[in-house]
Design an enzyme around this catalytic site. Structure first.
Site, PDB file in Angstrom:
ATOM      1  N   CYS A  26       0.799  -1.237   0.000  1.00 37.32           N
ATOM      2  CA  CYS A  26       0.000   0.000   0.000  1.00 37.32           C
ATOM      3  C   CYS A  26       0.828   1.283   0.000  1.00 37.32           C
ATOM      4  CB  CYS A  26      -0.960  -0.007   1.188  1.00 37.32           C
ATOM      5  SG  CYS A  26      -2.185  -1.331   1.091  1.00 37.32           S
ATOM      6  N   HIS A  34      -9.901   2.708   0.276  1.00 39.88           N
ATOM      7  CA  HIS A  34      -8.449   2.539   0.284  1.00 39.88           C
ATOM      8  C   HIS A  34      -7.993   2.011  -1.073  1.00 39.88           C
ATOM      9  CE1 HIS A  34      -4.456   1.616   1.239  1.00 39.88           C
ATOM     10  NE2 HIS A  34      -4.598   0.848   2.313  1.00 39.88           N
ATOM     11  N   HIS A  63      -1.770   8.062   6.035  1.00 39.42           N
ATOM     12  CA  HIS A  63      -2.127   6.774   5.433  1.00 39.42           C
ATOM     13  C   HIS A  63      -3.586   6.497   5.785  1.00 39.42           C
ATOM     14  CE1 HIS A  63      -1.686   2.725   3.917  1.00 39.42           C
ATOM     15  NE2 HIS A  63      -2.168   2.249   5.066  1.00 39.42           N
TER      16      HIS A  63
END
Length: 625
Positions: free
Chosen positions: A176, A352, A312
């Site tokens: 990620c 996400h 994040h």
């Protein structure tokens, strides 16, 4: 370091484009963020049956909601010189990336042809090959040479080939944090002088449920598809589609070229947790603090100077408190109560985007700096009790930031690779107002249909968001900063309204010398100036998906429809429209399967024009009947 030294190290974000849930351009994304919109939705049936997989047991899916991009099968194959068959067999990640890259160049005011043969670099953050994996799961008969074009290394290679870019062309996979790590690599390459410009992308299209099921078992997926960053009731994230591209150049070069700088990258850093955590999959506070310290040292920025961090921020009960603690310790101390560090997460709006998530966060942060505001972070709920909130604040309403603000962007990967990028607001020169001079607005497209669509887009632009830019800058950008295609139109006017009237009536007599003419000294006509935003190319898309190609009764129709890469007429040479010797070998097999007739290879090889192919195909049909 001197101010000159800082500027020499700074990197400008000069262009951006994307396909995100609920937004396909920066203006729409900003409206979505500013309006506090949650763009997630229930999983469409064409992806997979999420409801049937909904379970807490083995093989089960925690939630049915995620962020989805509309029209992932839509593609302008002709523009990119592909046949319908080639486009249908191509991973939609590559197709959308091609269109976004073109739009990002247009947003940057870079004519792609001027980069041909240059050492421009391409860096793509990606960790998925769902399209390829789905094909291969159908059995070894699906492991054809066609699938070689869908391996992940072809994501950057496809861009480098189409635009003829000769610099580094790499896939970055750190889970990620992939896309933000790709940004860091591009910054280092630009600073070293290895490349003159960089295309950085993040690509993530979840077409299969496998990874979502795996993450559900790990307790990382939100049951209702809401990313509640910093909230006491956060229970994980929802995955999201994303294809995003930014174009980077050295800041001083961008200023000299008259580019519109959206934001400035002052510094960046990446780092792995190493053995500072008890497991490779568990995050480390020390590892995050290291990367923050390295990034701000690289940027020559004091932690207390930072106004906003795009975290994040996945909504993980494990990751969120650690990330907020690291931010609080590094830059939340010694702040006045009326100036806490604002910390938000775009994942609360879109979901996400996994490997592309860091670049989506970078784009949001750049828009915040550009507009002087930080939108609310959604679903924040009650603050976590395991976080020291002194010096930190998650914005719950639209919040102003200084005109010369500093922002940070974070990304963390399950690979234990952390990344952080430091951004500064761009300084914009005052615009020179129009003085009554009538300027030509030159439009062009590859097809008449696209030109008509582009004309309508300019009418809307001039009557809406484009009205805030001087007519001279609009016309100058359209004439000097866009590719000149074969189908063209010109309008002339001194005001936005006059340009609209000229576009809609097309009756201005001065147009003739611009239409079809390459002899006009456009640089001399407009003089120096700044690039301003314009409508992007109007794609003429069609749905491209394996197994959905129209069959048709006429062999000529499906042969040409599958393999022709450009427009054609009866006298067009087959080689000129993409039907070369290799395509003819493919046709040989298809014809025999479709018609049941043995075909002489020499007979097919002898065909030279569309007319000959059609006559030959009609003969096959008559034999079959």
């Amino acid at each position: 370091m001197t101010t000159t030294g800082v500027h020499q190290r700074s990197i400008a974000i000069v262009g951006m484009s994307f396909r995100l849930p609920g937004a396909t351009d920066p203006d729409r994304l900003w409206e979505l963020l500013r309006g506090g919109v949650d763009a997630t939705a229930h999983t469409p049936a064409e992806r997979y049956d999420a409801a049937a997989l909904r379970s807490s047991g083995p093989g089960g899916l925690a939630g049915c909601r995620a962020g989805f991009v509309d029209g992932i099968a839509d593609f302008d194959a002709e523009f990119f010189d592909m046949s319908a068959a080639e486009a249908a067999a191509l991973d939609p990640q590559q197709r959308l990336l091609l269109m976004c890259a073109w739009e990002a160049f247009e947003d940057a005011g870079i004519v792609p042809e001027r980069l041909r043969g240059s050492r421009t670099g391409v860096f793509v953050g990606n960790s998925r090959a769902d399209f390829l994996e789905s094909a291969l799961q159908q059995g070894l008969s699906s492991a054809t040479a066609t699938q070689l074009g869908n391996v992940r290394s072809l994501l950057p290679a496809r861009l480098s080939h189409f635009f003829d870019l000769r610099g580094p062309s790499v896939v970055v996979d750190t889970a990620c944090s992939s896309a933000l790590t790709a940004v860091h690599q591009a910054v280092q390459s630009l600073r070293s002088g290895e490349i003159p410009a960089a295309v950085v992308a993040g690509v993530n299209l979840p077409l299969r449920p496998d990874e979502a099921v795996m993450m559900s078992h790990a307790g990382a997926m939100s049951a209702d598809g809401r990313s509640r960053f910093g909230s006491a009731d956060a229970d994980g994230h929802a995955p999201s589609d994303a294809v995003a591209v930014v174009v980077l150049k050295p800041w001083e070069v961008a200023l000299a070229d008259g580019d519109r700088v959206r934001a400035v990258i002052a510094g960046s850093a990446v780092g792995n947790d190493g053995r500072s955590s008890d497991s490779v999959l568990n995050p480390s506070l020390d590892g995050q603090l290291d990367v923050l310290r390295w990034a701000y040292r690289d940027a020559r920025v004091e932690p207390s100077e930072v106004d906003f961090v795009e975290a994040h921020g996945s909504g993980s009960p494990l990751l969120d408190p650690l990330e907020l603690t690291a931010l609080g310790r590094f830059m939340g101390t010694s702040r006045s109560p009326d100036r806490p560090l604002l910390v938000g997460s775009v994942k609360s709006n879109l979901g996400h985007a996994e490997a592309a998530g860091g670049l989506v966060g970078l784009i949001k942060a750049a828009l915040c700096l550009e507009n002087g505001e930080v939108p609310a972070s959604l679903h924040a709920g009650s603050p976590r009790t395991d976080v020291d909130w002194s010096g930190l604040s998650i914005p719950r309403v639209l919040t102003d930031i200084p005109s010369r603000a500093i922002a940070g962007v974070s990304a963390q990967g399950s690979s234990a690779l952390n990344a952080h990028v430091v951004l500064r607001s761009a300084e914009h020169e005052p615009r020179t107002p129009d003085d009554g001079t009538r300027w030509p607005l030159v439009l062009s497209a590859r097809t008449p249909e696209a030109l008509a669509d582009l004309t309508r887009a300019y009418v809307e632009h001039l009557s809406g968001p484009g009205a805030r830019f001087p007519v001279r800058d609009i016309c100058r950008s359209a004439a000097l900063r866009r590719t000149r295609f074969e189908h063209r139109a010109v309008a002339i006017g001194a005001t936005h309204r006059e340009l609209v009237e000229s576009l809609t009536t097309n009756s201005t007599p001065e147009l003739d010398r611009f239409l079809g003419s390459e002899s006009v000294d456009r640089d001399g006509l407009f003089g120096p100036g700044r690039h301003v935003p314009l409508p992007t190319y109007p794609w003429q898309t069609r749905r491209c998906w394996p197994g959905e190609e129209p069959a048709g009764d006429d062999p000529a129709e499906w042969l040409l429809g599958k393999h022709a890469r450009t427009a054609f007429d009866q006298d067009s040479a087959l080689a000129d429209i993409g039907i070369d010797s290799l395509a003819k070998l493919q046709l040989l097999v298809e014809v025999q399967q479709r018609t049941g007739r043995e075909v002489d290879p020499e007979e097919l090889a002898a065909l030279r024009t569309v007319r000959e192919l059609c006559r030959w195909a009609r003969g096959l049909t008559e034999v079959r009947r």
